[in-house]
Motif scaffolding. Sequence first.
Motif, PDB file in Angstrom:
ATOM      1  N   ASP A  19     -11.431  59.232  27.210  1.00  0.00           N
ATOM      2  CA  ASP A  19     -11.224  57.788  27.327  1.00  0.00           C
ATOM      3  C   ASP A  19     -12.567  57.081  27.208  1.00  0.00           C
ATOM      4  O   ASP A  19     -13.619  57.721  27.285  1.00  0.00           O
ATOM      5  CB  ASP A  19     -10.581  57.456  28.676  1.00  0.00           C
ATOM      6  CG  ASP A  19      -9.144  57.930  28.767  1.00  0.00           C
ATOM      7  OD1 ASP A  19      -8.450  57.913  27.739  1.00  0.00           O
ATOM      8  OD2 ASP A  19      -8.718  58.322  29.867  1.00  0.00           O
ATOM      9  N   PRO A  20     -12.550  55.748  27.047  1.00  0.00           N
ATOM     10  CA  PRO A  20     -13.821  55.028  27.002  1.00  0.00           C
ATOM     11  C   PRO A  20     -14.634  55.279  28.282  1.00  0.00           C
ATOM     12  O   PRO A  20     -14.094  55.253  29.382  1.00  0.00           O
ATOM     13  CB  PRO A  20     -13.398  53.564  26.902  1.00  0.00           C
ATOM     14  CG  PRO A  20     -12.039  53.606  26.289  1.00  0.00           C
ATOM     15  CD  PRO A  20     -11.407  54.864  26.817  1.00  0.00           C
ATOM     16  N   LEU A  21     -15.910  55.555  28.103  1.00  0.00           N
ATOM     17  CA  LEU A  21     -16.808  55.839  29.219  1.00  0.00           C
ATOM     18  C   LEU A  21     -17.804  54.685  29.338  1.00  0.00           C
ATOM     19  O   LEU A  21     -18.497  54.350  28.375  1.00  0.00           O
ATOM     20  CB  LEU A  21     -17.532  57.163  28.990  1.00  0.00           C
ATOM     21  CG  LEU A  21     -18.398  57.717  30.121  1.00  0.00           C
ATOM     22  CD1 LEU A  21     -17.603  57.865  31.418  1.00  0.00           C
ATOM     23  CD2 LEU A  21     -18.978  59.068  29.726  1.00  0.00           C
ATOM     24  N   ILE A  26     -22.574  56.341  32.284  1.00  0.00           N
ATOM     25  CA  ILE A  26     -23.444  57.226  31.495  1.00  0.00           C
ATOM     26  C   ILE A  26     -24.875  57.129  32.015  1.00  0.00           C
ATOM     27  O   ILE A  26     -25.562  58.132  32.194  1.00  0.00           O
ATOM     28  CB  ILE A  26     -23.383  56.875  29.991  1.00  0.00           C
ATOM     29  CG1 ILE A  26     -21.968  57.066  29.448  1.00  0.00           C
ATOM     30  CG2 ILE A  26     -24.367  57.732  29.195  1.00  0.00           C
ATOM     31  CD1 ILE A  26     -21.754  56.508  28.043  1.00  0.00           C
ATOM     32  N   SER A  27     -25.308  55.904  32.281  1.00  0.00           N
ATOM     33  CA  SER A  27     -26.656  55.658  32.788  1.00  0.00           C
ATOM     34  C   SER A  27     -26.870  56.350  34.136  1.00  0.00           C
ATOM     35  O   SER A  27     -27.909  56.969  34.368  1.00  0.00           O
ATOM     36  CB  SER A  27     -26.882  54.150  32.925  1.00  0.00           C
ATOM     37  OG  SER A  27     -28.115  53.878  33.510  1.00  0.00           O
ATOM     38  N   LEU A  28     -25.876  56.264  35.020  1.00  0.00           N
ATOM     39  CA  LEU A  28     -25.985  56.909  36.334  1.00  0.00           C
ATOM     40  C   LEU A  28     -26.037  58.428  36.207  1.00  0.00           C
ATOM     41  O   LEU A  28     -26.819  59.088  36.896  1.00  0.00           O
ATOM     42  CB  LEU A  28     -24.807  56.500  37.226  1.00  0.00           C
ATOM     43  CG  LEU A  28     -24.825  55.071  37.743  1.00  0.00           C
ATOM     44  CD1 LEU A  28     -23.512  54.727  38.430  1.00  0.00           C
ATOM     45  CD2 LEU A  28     -25.999  54.854  38.687  1.00  0.00           C
ATOM     46  N   ASP A  61     -15.943  46.893  24.711  1.00  0.00           N
ATOM     47  CA  ASP A  61     -16.640  46.149  25.768  1.00  0.00           C
ATOM     48  C   ASP A  61     -17.944  46.861  26.078  1.00  0.00           C
ATOM     49  O   ASP A  61     -18.747  47.070  25.201  1.00  0.00           O
ATOM     50  CB  ASP A  61     -15.770  46.004  27.025  1.00  0.00           C
ATOM     51  CG  ASP A  61     -14.836  44.812  26.950  1.00  0.00           C
ATOM     52  OD1 ASP A  61     -15.054  43.932  26.108  1.00  0.00           O
ATOM     53  OD2 ASP A  61     -13.891  44.753  27.749  1.00  0.00           O
ATOM     54  N   ASP A  62     -18.145  47.275  27.317  1.00  0.00           N
ATOM     55  CA  ASP A  62     -19.370  47.961  27.710  1.00  0.00           C
ATOM     56  C   ASP A  62     -19.136  49.463  27.851  1.00  0.00           C
ATOM     57  O   ASP A  62     -19.814  50.129  28.621  1.00  0.00           O
ATOM     58  CB  ASP A  62     -19.895  47.375  29.025  1.00  0.00           C
ATOM     59  CG  ASP A  62     -21.313  46.862  28.897  1.00  0.00           C
ATOM     60  OD1 ASP A  62     -21.821  46.837  27.762  1.00  0.00           O
ATOM     61  OD2 ASP A  62     -21.905  46.496  29.930  1.00  0.00           O
ATOM     62  N   SER A  63     -18.139  49.983  27.117  1.00  0.00           N
ATOM     63  CA  SER A  63     -17.799  51.396  27.170  1.00  0.00           C
ATOM     64  C   SER A  63     -17.873  51.995  25.775  1.00  0.00           C
ATOM     65  O   SER A  63     -17.823  51.276  24.771  1.00  0.00           O
ATOM     66  CB  SER A  63     -16.387  51.584  27.724  1.00  0.00           C
ATOM     67  OG  SER A  63     -16.307  51.072  29.034  1.00  0.00           O
TER      68      SER A  63
END
Length: 177
Positions: A19-21, A26-28, A61-63
């Motif tokens: 699914d969209p991540l 990802i940064s964490l 979006d942001d994913s």
Amino acid sequence: MDKKEIKAIIESLLFMWGDPLNLKDISLILEINEEEVRSIIDEMIDEFNYERRGIKIIQIDDSYQMSTRSEHFEWIKKLYNPKSNKTLSSAALETLSIVAYNQPITKNEIEMIRGVRCDKALDTLLEKGIIEEKGRLERTGRPIIYGTTKEFLKYFGLTCLEDLPSLEEFEVDIEEE
């Protein structure tokens, strides 16, 4: 950790998650700031496109998510047997466009625009996860308000709602009709 290793990890994360991540997640995981991760993913997107690989990274979006290339659809469909009908009826598409361009919107407002009831179309869109209930209005009857989901963006290949074509592009010249 060098950039090549970071790219390999990001590719693994996107592949395994399915699914969209979210960029933040990802940064964490990588313990790297979001802007650096975004820059690396943008570079990966360019590399995948330049190399014309069978998969690509899409932004919603942001994913981010891995996806097959649409130009390979003819070959992929020979392997894949869908379990359900993925197409939308014209009534569902019409209802969806009203929601997309007017969200948040109530069922009554949709029906006023369409001029007909929209129960079945709303049920279909909710079932497919393309729209969702965004809450209720603080007025008599507390009507549900609807809006689109990330699945909507994915379904139509959009990064964000701003990517929707402007309504002016659909203006029809009455004299042409």
